[in-house]
Design a protein around this motif. Structure first.
Motif, PDB file in Angstrom:
ATOM      1  N   ASP A  43       1.945  -1.455   5.769  1.00  0.00           N
ATOM      2  CA  ASP A  43       1.680  -1.289   4.572  1.00  0.00           C
ATOM      3  C   ASP A  43       1.701  -2.598   3.487  1.00  0.00           C
ATOM      4  O   ASP A  43       1.343  -2.509   2.481  1.00  0.00           O
TER       5      ASP A  43
ATOM      6  N   ASP B  15       2.184  10.250   2.844  1.00  0.00           N
ATOM      7  CA  ASP B  15       3.456   9.730   3.403  1.00  0.00           C
ATOM      8  C   ASP B  15       4.582  10.113   2.623  1.00  0.00           C
ATOM      9  O   ASP B  15       5.922   9.602   2.933  1.00  0.00           O
TER      10      ASP B  15
ATOM     11  N   ASP C  49      -0.621   6.957  -5.176  1.00  0.00           N
ATOM     12  CA  ASP C  49      -1.517   6.547  -4.223  1.00  0.00           C
ATOM     13  C   ASP C  49      -2.280   5.277  -4.493  1.00  0.00           C
ATOM     14  O   ASP C  49      -2.952   5.416  -5.466  1.00  0.00           O
TER      15      ASP C  49
ATOM     16  N   ASN D 277       0.439   5.343   0.473  1.00  0.00           N
ATOM     17  CA  ASN D 277      -0.448   6.331   0.966  1.00  0.00           C
ATOM     18  C   ASN D 277       0.559   7.661   0.621  1.00  0.00           C
ATOM     19  O   ASN D 277       1.534   7.898   1.179  1.00  0.00           O
TER      20      ASN D 277
ATOM     21  N   ARG E 273      -6.355   7.261  -4.472  1.00  0.00           N
ATOM     22  CA  ARG E 273      -6.653   8.788  -4.611  1.00  0.00           C
ATOM     23  C   ARG E 273      -6.820   9.100  -6.164  1.00  0.00           C
ATOM     24  O   ARG E 273      -6.008   8.907  -6.926  1.00  0.00           O
TER      25      ARG E 273
ATOM     26  N   ARG F  37       0.830  -1.303   0.045  1.00  0.00           N
ATOM     27  CA  ARG F  37      -0.049  -0.166  -0.111  1.00  0.00           C
ATOM     28  C   ARG F  37       0.901   1.180   0.095  1.00  0.00           C
ATOM     29  O   ARG F  37       1.956   1.417   0.729  1.00  0.00           O
TER      30      ARG F  37
END
Length: 274
Positions: free
Chosen positions: A248, A30, A174, A27, A56, A25
């Protein structure tokens, strides 16, 4: 322009003989990424393959990978704010590769497989950079500039190869990635990494890539080691993780596709495009 539609995910309707256990994952808040310094390999002939699932859907650009020798020599694959994916390569401050398929990547519920295969030694310019999306070779492009025959790229050129962002963490991806591969010294077709289901022939599914020859700088990220997500499952030099940890590691994969909220759907004023 074509729309990438759902239905290619193996776990949705088709059985699969190969199961992908984990994904990673990313994000974007971050600035997550993983990177390695490349040795000298074949800058003219290589293949990149990855399964991606977008998260996103805001404006901006997101890097799938970037290879950079210096500010004048680099190449990257990224998804633009208008949801098209493209590759741009710069050699000595001049664009020598711009290849943008006409496809829109607008399905946040599905895993999508992208393969970019380069061999600048090919006599036909269009064969020097080949694309496959979900097992089908792309032949319609919004933009296409092909490298000169036998021209170098930055990949395998001794610079930094980064997955998920630039080497400094900009333009962070993302979503999720799985089965990320770089092949050094071979231009491979998509069927080296996946196959159409024999019972549902429109469904593209992953297959075991562990038997491939990855070459000097190649690597295989299967994300099965939660304490070392950058582990090269082929046994080469691991990638260094930045802003990624064991949390993650995910089990949402191309063969075990999880339901996700659709960021493009709003109702009654509720919901968000983010």
């Amino acid at each position: 322009m074509a729309l990438i539609l759902p239905g290619n995910v193996a776990s949705a309707t088709a059985s699969t003989t190969f199961s992908v256990a984990n994904s990673c994952r990313f994000n974007d808040a971050d600035s997550p990424r993983m990177h390695k310094t490349e040795g000298s390999g074949n800058q003219d002939k290589w293949t990149f393959s990855a399964w991606i699932k977008r998260g996103r859907f805001t404006s901006g650009d997101w890097y799938v990978f970037r290879s950079q020798i210096d500010g004048s020599n680099y190449l990257h694959m990224r998804i633009e704010g208008d949801h098209q994916i493209y590759v741009s390569g710069v050699l000595s401050d001049s664009n020598n590769i711009i290849v943008e398929p006409s496809n829109f990547l607008l399905d946040p519920s599905a895993w999508m497989h992208v393969v970019l295969a380069v061999d600048t030694g090919q006599a036909v310019a269009a064969n020097r950079v080949k694309w496959w999306i979900n097992g089908t070779q792309v032949t319609s492009f919004s933009r296409s500039t092909y490298p000169d025959q036998n021209a170098d790229t930055s990949v395998n050129g001794g610079g930094t190869f980064t997955v998920g962002a630039t080497d400094g963490g900009g333009y962070a991806f993302d979503g999720y990635m799985a089965e990320v591969c770089l092949i050094d010294n071979a231009q491979l077709d998509a069927d080296s990494f996946g196959e159409f289901d024999e019972d549902s022939p429109t469904i593209w599914k992953p297959k075991d890539v562990s038997g491939l020859t990855f070459g000097t700088n190649g690597f295989y990220l299967d994300f099965e080691a939660s304490d070392n997500l950058g582990n090269d499952a082929n046994g080469g030099t691991d990638l260094t993780e930045v802003n990624l940890d064991a949390t993650d590691q995910a089990t949402d994969t191309p063969t075990n596709n999880f339901c996700t909220l659709n960021p493009l759907t709003k109702w009654g004023g509720w919901g968000s495009s983010t």
